[in-house]
Scaffold this motif. Structure first.
Motif, PDB file in Angstrom:
ATOM      1  N   CYS A   1       0.865  -1.178   0.000  1.00 44.46           N
ATOM      2  CA  CYS A   1       0.000   0.000   0.000  1.00 44.46           C
ATOM      3  C   CYS A   1       0.900   1.226   0.000  1.00 44.46           C
TER       4      CYS A   1
ATOM      5  N   SER B   1      -1.531   5.491   3.672  1.00 40.69           N
ATOM      6  CA  SER B   1      -1.171   4.111   3.341  1.00 40.69           C
ATOM      7  C   SER B   1      -1.107   3.244   4.587  1.00 40.69           C
TER       8      SER B   1
ATOM      9  N   VAL C   1       4.233  -0.441   3.383  1.00 46.67           N
ATOM     10  CA  VAL C   1       3.511   0.820   3.279  1.00 46.67           C
ATOM     11  C   VAL C   1       4.506   1.958   3.097  1.00 46.67           C
TER      12      VAL C   1
END
Length: 405
Positions: A102, A169, A187
């Motif tokens: 992410c 994120s 992330v």
């Protein structure tokens, strides 16, 4: 968040150098990375946070089609701090399908499209045939590249919520982990310099002139744009092999006040900070340091001061911005400052605003202008973006004994 998440590994590259130790040393030594602007086609008379050597980075041959400034900067981060090895170990523990990616970005590979546009063919202006938009410019290019580079097969998400992207994120990954869809996530955020960003902020008259940005100074006059990559491996705290800083909670809001100006009283910022404290199960007095979004513009810094004083009380908690070191790294800033927050917890450091002798006398919060050494158990880190996007993360050693907010 029901349980803290371990920031098992992290890596960062910014104008102050490559690696966590470079960031740590810069903060302690009060050595900034901003320099007079030299980005081709950028505005004159401004300072920027440019990472040297990005142009020379070669991607692995089997992923060469992803080559753009943004992915090259991501590659620089993947090669240091033992980050790729730490992700490989997590992949072995959980399985490649159980590790998500992410990542936040706002510019993605716009600079590659700018290059392609200058090579378009007359008379119709078609873009060159070798331009691969999907692998270089598209927002999804970054998470696709990082997932392939790390041999992962879990979900790959691009987060683009302006300057909150890198911080958001963390929240999106936490949802995936808590829902049981994955066991870990890479992330963070990556954003790079390009003409569109530099000239766009210049047209808005938001860039600091004649020197580095000076957040919270009485005579602050704007932003210094920077570029950075910051990546973090998040796992359930019980799954992590060693003690690491923890993501204790996070909160977000969207006040939609104005496309480019924050709500003057910081209502959205207050909501995000309170949501983060609630998620962490903390009272405001359990926070030892607030990392301000602190861009250096008059409106943003004044709004954030009011919001922090509203949540924590006047002179209630030390706060500062590190953008005088790195510049405003846009979609990477929230992730970069999350890594910095972890360093502050590890070292007991409150890094005072760089280049600021005295904070704006109208501010009500406790703005640090010099480094302070003190126990820092928990940091609240703010990120705010265009369009009224607000995000706050709580990073620290563990839950407080005090009552929830």
């Amino acid at each position: 968040m029901t349980r803290p998440l371990s920031m098992t590994a992290s890596t960062t590259v910014s104008a102050v150098g490559a690696g966590r130790e470079a960031l740590r040393a810069a903060l302690h030594e009060r050595r900034g990375g901003l320099r007079p602007g030299d980005f081709p086609g950028g505005p004159e008379g401004v300072w920027i946070g440019r990472v040297p050597g990005v142009e020379a980075v070669a991607l692995p041959p089997d992923l060469a089609s992803y080559a753009c400034r943004n992915n090259r900067l991501a590659e620089m981060a993947l090669r240091i701090d033992g980050f790729a090895d730490a992700v490989a170990e997590a992949r072995e523990r959980h399985g490649a399908h159980r590790v998500a990616v992410c990542l936040g970005t706002s510019t993605a590979g716009i600079e590659e499209t700018e290059r392609a546009y200058r090579r378009r063919s007359p008379p119709g202006g078609a873009l060159p045939g070798d331009f691969d938009f999907a692998r270089t410019h598209d927002l999804q290019s970054l998470p696709r590249y990082v997932r392939a580079r790390l041999g992962l097969r879990g979900p790959a998400l691009a987060i683009s919520t302006a300057c909150t992207s890198g911080a958001r994120s963390f929240l999106e990954a936490a949802v995936l982990i808590e829902a049981g869809l994955v066991d870990a996530a890479v992330v963070g955020g990556v954003d790079t310099l390009c003409r569109m960003t530099l000239m766009g902020f210049n047209s808005l008259e938001l860039l600091s002139r004649g020197g580095p940005c000076r957040p919270c100074a009485a005579d602050r006059d704007g932003i210094s744009i920077g570029e950075a990559a910051a990546l973090v491996l998040l796992e359930r705290a019980g799954d992590a092999p060693a003690a690491s800083p923890l993501l204790l909670g996070g909160g977000a809001s969207s006040d939609g006040h104005h496309m480019s100006s924050p709500h003057p009283d910081g209502l959205g910022a207050v909501a995000a900070m309170r949501a983060a404290l609630d998620a962490a199960g903390l009272a405001p007095d359990a926070v030892d340091y607030v990392n301000l979004h602190g861009t250096g513009t008059r409106a943003n810094d004044a709004m954030e001061d009011r919001a922090v004083a509203h949540v924590f009380g006047e002179r209630g908690v030390p706060c500062s911005s590190i953008k005088g070191w790195t510049g405003h790294t846009l979609g990477a800033s929230g992730a970069l400052e999350a890594v910095a927050a972890g360093i502050c917890v590890e070292d007991g450091l409150v890094p005072g605003c760089l280049g600021v002798e005295e904070a704006d006398p109208e501010f009500r919060s406790d703005v640090a202008t010099g480094n302070r050494e003190a126990p820092v158990r928990r940091v609240l880190s703010n990120s705010f973006g265009f369009g009224g996007s607000n995000c706050a993360l709580v990073i620290g050693q563990g839950r407080a004994a005090s009552a929830p907010a």
